[in-house]
Write an enzyme that holds these catalytic residues in place. Structure first.
Site, PDB file in Angstrom:
ATOM      1  N   HIS A  11      -2.307  10.000   6.221  1.00 16.10           N
ATOM      2  CA  HIS A  11      -2.015  10.811   7.410  1.00 16.10           C
ATOM      3  C   HIS A  11      -0.592  11.369   7.372  1.00 16.10           C
ATOM      4  CE1 HIS A  11       0.621   7.665   9.008  1.00 16.10           C
ATOM      5  NE2 HIS A  11      -0.296   6.799   8.599  1.00 16.10           N
ATOM      6  N   GLU A  84      -5.908   1.217   8.424  1.00 15.10           N
ATOM      7  CA  GLU A  84      -4.821   0.542   7.728  1.00 15.10           C
ATOM      8  C   GLU A  84      -5.034  -0.975   7.765  1.00 15.10           C
ATOM      9  OE1 GLU A  84      -2.870   0.328   5.464  1.00 15.10           O
ATOM     10  OE2 GLU A  84      -1.014   1.351   6.016  1.00 15.10           O
TER      11      GLU A  84
END
Length: 205
Positions: A11, A84
């Site tokens: 990202h 994550e």
């Protein structure tokens, strides 16, 4: 058998990246630079036909995927498995505080992943691998001979690249860091994965 191609990215920069806070399963918005980084990658991937796009279900990754996909007529499929690593009690904390309070664990987190143990309810690297690799394998199986974009996170992506590059867990810390919206590429032919690109940022302007 036709070649399957995975493009993988992290990202764009977030507010907590700038504030030097750990994110993990928690989230913070993209910064203006983070949006720009995603737009730069969108321009780079404009000529690449994408058959499928998968994103971590974290909003920072999903928003990055939306920008990078641009006007391509392809839906974005969010997956919890691409989130994550869960950092437990570190999430939301400043890195300086973590370094001071959990020096050995923090060192292991980046340098000796096989020895890392989370503080509080979080994930080990082994648990991350057992979550994310089956998800990537299922994407490869579902889209054989196709081109797929995957938008995920720093540690998750580094772990993916290490796994398919045959890097042992204890060696993972030696791999280069993964920058925001850097581009990596894995091709799979005759069930054999090959790393064609790792963390490339040549689209940065």
């Amino acid at each position: 058998m036709a070649k399957t191609t995975l493009y993988l990215t992290r990202h764009g920069q977030t507010e907590w990246n700038v504030e030097e806070r750990m994110q993990g399963h928690k989230d913070s918005p993209l910064t203006s630079l983070g949006v720009l980084q995603a737009e730069w990658l969108q321009q780079r991937l404009e000529p690449v036909p994408l058959d499928a796009v998968y994103s971590s279900s974290s909003l920072r990754a999903w928003r990055t995927a939306r920008i990078v996909t641009g006007n391509k007529q392809v839906s974005i499929r969010p997956m919890d498995e691409l989130m994550e690593i869960n950092m437990g009690l570190w999430e939301g904390q400043h890195i300086e505080f973590i370094e001071n309070q959990f020096a050995q664990q923090y060192f292991h987190f980046f340098n000796s992943p096989d020895l890392y143990q989370p503080t509080g309810i979080g994930e080990t690297y082994e648990q991350l691998i057992s979550r994310v690799i089956p998800a990537i394998d299922s994407i490869i199986s579902r889209h054989q001979g196709k081109t797929v974009l995957i938008v995920t996170h720093r540690i998750t992506l580094k772990t993916i690249m290490g796994y398919y590059g045959n890097t042992k867990l204890h060696e993972l810390g030696s791999l280069p860091d993964i920058q925001s919206t850097s581009l990596s590429k894995i091709s799979i032919e005759d069930h054999v994965p090959m790393i064609e690109m790792y963390g490339d940022t040549s689209h940065y302007q």
